[in-house]
Design an enzyme around this catalytic site. Structure first.
Site, mmCIF file in Angstrom:
data_model
loop_
_atom_site.group_PDB
_atom_site.id
_atom_site.type_symbol
_atom_site.label_atom_id
_atom_site.label_comp_id
_atom_site.label_asym_id
_atom_site.label_seq_id
_atom_site.Cartn_x
_atom_site.Cartn_y
_atom_site.Cartn_z
ATOM 1 N N CYS A 198 0.819 -1.227 0.000
ATOM 2 C CA CYS A 198 0.000 0.000 0.000
ATOM 3 C C CYS A 198 0.846 1.267 0.000
ATOM 4 O O CYS A 198 0.361 2.343 -0.360
ATOM 5 C CB CYS A 198 -0.948 -0.002 1.190
ATOM 6 S SG CYS A 198 -2.123 -1.359 1.117
ATOM 7 N N HIS A 237 -3.216 7.615 1.715
ATOM 8 C CA HIS A 237 -3.628 6.275 1.294
ATOM 9 C C HIS A 237 -5.043 6.061 1.821
ATOM 10 O O HIS A 237 -5.335 6.378 2.980
ATOM 11 C CB HIS A 237 -2.658 5.244 1.856
ATOM 12 C CG HIS A 237 -3.118 3.837 1.674
ATOM 13 N ND1 HIS A 237 -3.558 3.358 0.470
ATOM 14 C CD2 HIS A 237 -3.215 2.791 2.553
ATOM 15 C CE1 HIS A 237 -3.917 2.094 0.593
ATOM 16 N NE2 HIS A 237 -3.712 1.728 1.858
ATOM 17 N N ASN A 248 -10.046 0.193 -0.472
ATOM 18 C CA ASN A 248 -8.582 0.234 -0.395
ATOM 19 C C ASN A 248 -8.009 -0.379 -1.674
ATOM 20 O O ASN A 248 -8.112 -1.584 -1.875
ATOM 21 C CB ASN A 248 -8.121 -0.545 0.840
ATOM 22 C CG ASN A 248 -6.619 -0.493 1.050
ATOM 23 O OD1 ASN A 248 -5.870 -0.125 0.145
ATOM 24 N ND2 ASN A 248 -6.183 -0.888 2.231
HETATM 25 O O1 UT7 Z 1 -3.828 -0.651 3.309
HETATM 26 C C1 UT7 Z 1 -3.068 -1.320 4.249
HETATM 27 C C2 UT7 Z 1 -3.380 -0.880 5.552
HETATM 28 N N1 UT7 Z 1 -4.608 -1.471 6.032
HETATM 29 C C3 UT7 Z 1 -5.291 -0.812 6.886
HETATM 30 O O2 UT7 Z 1 -4.951 0.295 7.188
HETATM 31 C C4 UT7 Z 1 -6.461 -1.465 7.557
HETATM 32 C C5 UT7 Z 1 -6.371 -1.205 9.019
HETATM 33 N N2 UT7 Z 1 -7.431 -1.765 9.822
HETATM 34 C C6 UT7 Z 1 -8.723 -1.349 9.727
HETATM 35 O O3 UT7 Z 1 -9.069 -0.551 8.883
HETATM 36 C C7 UT7 Z 1 -9.702 -1.871 10.741
HETATM 37 O O4 UT7 Z 1 -9.009 -2.539 11.760
HETATM 38 C C8 UT7 Z 1 -10.781 -2.819 10.153
HETATM 39 C C9 UT7 Z 1 -11.745 -2.008 9.291
HETATM 40 C C10 UT7 Z 1 -10.101 -3.899 9.349
HETATM 41 C C11 UT7 Z 1 -11.579 -3.440 11.285
HETATM 42 O O5 UT7 Z 1 -12.128 -2.485 12.123
HETATM 43 P P1 UT7 Z 1 -12.005 -2.652 13.715
HETATM 44 O O6 UT7 Z 1 -12.748 -1.536 14.327
HETATM 45 O O7 UT7 Z 1 -10.540 -2.758 14.036
HETATM 46 O O8 UT7 Z 1 -12.799 -3.968 13.970
HETATM 47 P P2 UT7 Z 1 -12.256 -5.354 14.593
HETATM 48 O O9 UT7 Z 1 -11.287 -5.991 13.678
HETATM 49 O O10 UT7 Z 1 -11.858 -5.117 15.993
HETATM 50 O O11 UT7 Z 1 -13.587 -6.176 14.584
HETATM 51 C C12 UT7 Z 1 -14.674 -5.838 15.444
HETATM 52 C C13 UT7 Z 1 -15.725 -6.904 15.297
HETATM 53 C C14 UT7 Z 1 -15.186 -8.311 15.472
HETATM 54 O O12 UT7 Z 1 -16.154 -9.053 16.175
HETATM 55 P P3 UT7 Z 1 -15.932 -9.388 17.728
HETATM 56 O O13 UT7 Z 1 -14.652 -10.167 17.805
HETATM 57 O O14 UT7 Z 1 -15.864 -8.066 18.394
HETATM 58 O O15 UT7 Z 1 -17.153 -10.181 18.060
HETATM 59 C C15 UT7 Z 1 -15.082 -8.838 14.066
HETATM 60 O O16 UT7 Z 1 -15.220 -10.234 13.981
HETATM 61 O O17 UT7 Z 1 -16.292 -6.861 13.976
HETATM 62 C C16 UT7 Z 1 -16.249 -8.170 13.401
HETATM 63 N N3 UT7 Z 1 -16.094 -8.030 11.952
HETATM 64 C C17 UT7 Z 1 -17.143 -7.812 11.140
HETATM 65 N N4 UT7 Z 1 -18.460 -7.695 11.381
HETATM 66 C C18 UT7 Z 1 -19.272 -7.470 10.318
HETATM 67 C C19 UT7 Z 1 -14.967 -8.073 11.224
HETATM 68 N N5 UT7 Z 1 -15.254 -7.891 9.928
HETATM 69 C C20 UT7 Z 1 -16.596 -7.726 9.846
HETATM 70 C C21 UT7 Z 1 -17.488 -7.506 8.780
HETATM 71 N N6 UT7 Z 1 -18.804 -7.381 9.066
HETATM 72 N N7 UT7 Z 1 -17.084 -7.393 7.494
#
Ligand code: UT7
Length: 323
Positions: A114, A250, A280
């Site tokens: 990225c 980005h 992304n």
């Molecule tokens: O380009 C390279 C760089 N990449 C990035 O910069 C991405 C960086 N990370 C992010 O943007 C975020 O961490 C995400 C968007 C990937 C995730 O957001 P988050 O607020 O960190 O959520 P999380 O991973 O802590 O997930 C929260 C909950 C989890 O459930 P539990 O464990 O709390 O029950 C996940 O299983 O959301 C769940 N979850 C979803 N729910 C519905 C994960 N993906 C999904 C989904 N739909 N698609």
């Protein structure tokens, strides 16, 4: 006299197929609300079957050439930033070279995931100021849809396909911050973090693999590192965060974009945001945002821009340029 790598043209290309968040609801335990709230993404484009990264890159290159009023043979070098090249080799850049009918100069790919476009811009700047090339076509192009695990809701809803291109040209500057062109850059990587964002396959392991990400960890690093690298690049140029007209980040997550702007003390109306429409697109996201920012009338000649990105490696960095 100082030679500067000045932007002469910009363009982009997005595949025809637009996929709204709602399309994932049929096959995954997810929702439009979750995707929008956690990432800011509303839709993304996916390449058609048989449409490759070099195809997207070629369309974007043609748009940038037209914008610059140049022909392919006016270009001395092509750099494509990509992690999803059509073939193991040759490079996507040589494919673009052939597609454009360009029979001179040289072409190569840069792979910093990225952060690839920031690394490619910095390489292009080095070629220009060392007089290896007068004009460099710098492209970010990706088909991340090819490395998605469609069962993994935590990654497959986040990425999209697309390409953006810039043409940089050697021009005389005065050697101060009023010059147009690239003024400074800051590049970093730290391979100790390679396990938080990677593809679990590759040539040497004899598989294609899928993207794997510990989203929370990557998020944490992004919030910590992006404002810092932007600040360092600005400091190298002799500028302050408050001098910036546009942050062109980005486009991974609106919350990361907002967090970085806040840390830099800049309001969101000085940030070019396209994540809602593109998702992304990895190395393509910054040149896409630059091109869209110009088309929207946001970015104007002489505006001071800082681009910043982080991705797999981890690799991260920033480039300061006056448009
Ligand atoms: O380009 C390279 C760089 N990449 C990035 O910069 C991405 C960086 N990370 C992010 O943007 C975020 O961490 C995400 C968007 C990937 C995730 O957001 P988050 O607020 O960190 O959520 P999380 O991973 O802590 O997930 C929260 C909950 C989890 O459930 P539990 O464990 O709390 O029950 C996940 O299983 O959301 C769940 N979850 C979803 N729910 C519905 C994960 N993906 C999904 C989904 N739909 N698609």
């Amino acid at each position: 006299m100082t030679i500067r790598a000045v932007v002469r043209g910009v363009g982009h290309y997005l595949p025809e197929r637009v996929v709204p968040n709602s399309e994932f609801e049929a096959s995954l335990d997810t929702s439009d609300e979750w995707i929008k709230a956690r990432s800011g993404i509303e839709r993304r484009h996916f390449a058609a079957e048989g449409e490759t990264t070099s195809d997207l890159a070629t369309h974007a290159a043609r748009a940038a050439l037209a914008h610059a009023g140049l022909q392919a043979d006016d270009i001395d070098a092509i750099i494509v930033a990509t992690s999803t090249a059509d073939l193991t080799f040759p490079s996507a850049a040589t494919m673009v070279q052939a597609n454009l009918g360009m029979t001179r100069g040289f072409a190569f790919d840069v792979q910093a995931v990225c952060a690839g476009f920031v690394f490619a811009l910095t390489n292009a700047n080095a070629l220009i100021i060392s007089r290896q090339a007068q004009r460099v076509l710098v492209i970010g192009a990706e088909t991340f849809s090819r490395i998605m695990d469609w069962q993994d809701r935590s990654t497959c809803v986040l990425f999209g396909d697309g390409a953006g291109a810039l043409i940089l040209e050697a021009q005389q500057g005065q050697g101060d911050v009023s010059d147009r062109g690239i003024l400074a850059a800051d590049l970093n990587s730290d391979g100790r973090h390679r396990d938080i964002l990677y593809v679990d396959g590759g040539i040497s392991t004899q598989s294609t693999g899928f993207l794997r990400m510990e989203g929370k960890e990557v998020f944490r690093h992004a919030i910590e590192k992006l404002a810092a690298t932007a600040h360092t690049a600005l400091e190298k140029a002799g500028l302050k965060d408050s001098d910036v007209d546009w942050i062109v980040p980005h486009q991974a997550n609106i919350r990361i974009i907002q967090g970085t702007a806040k840390k830099m003390g800049l309001p969101m109306d000085r940030v070019v945001v396209t994540v809602q429409d593109h998702g992304n697109t990895s190395a393509a996201s910054i040149p896409l945002a630059l091109s869209v920012g110009v088309a929207r009338g946001q970015i104007k000649p002489n505006d001071l821009l800082v681009t910043e990105a982080i991705g797999g490696g981890l690799a991260w960095g920033a480039v300061v340029l006056r448009w």
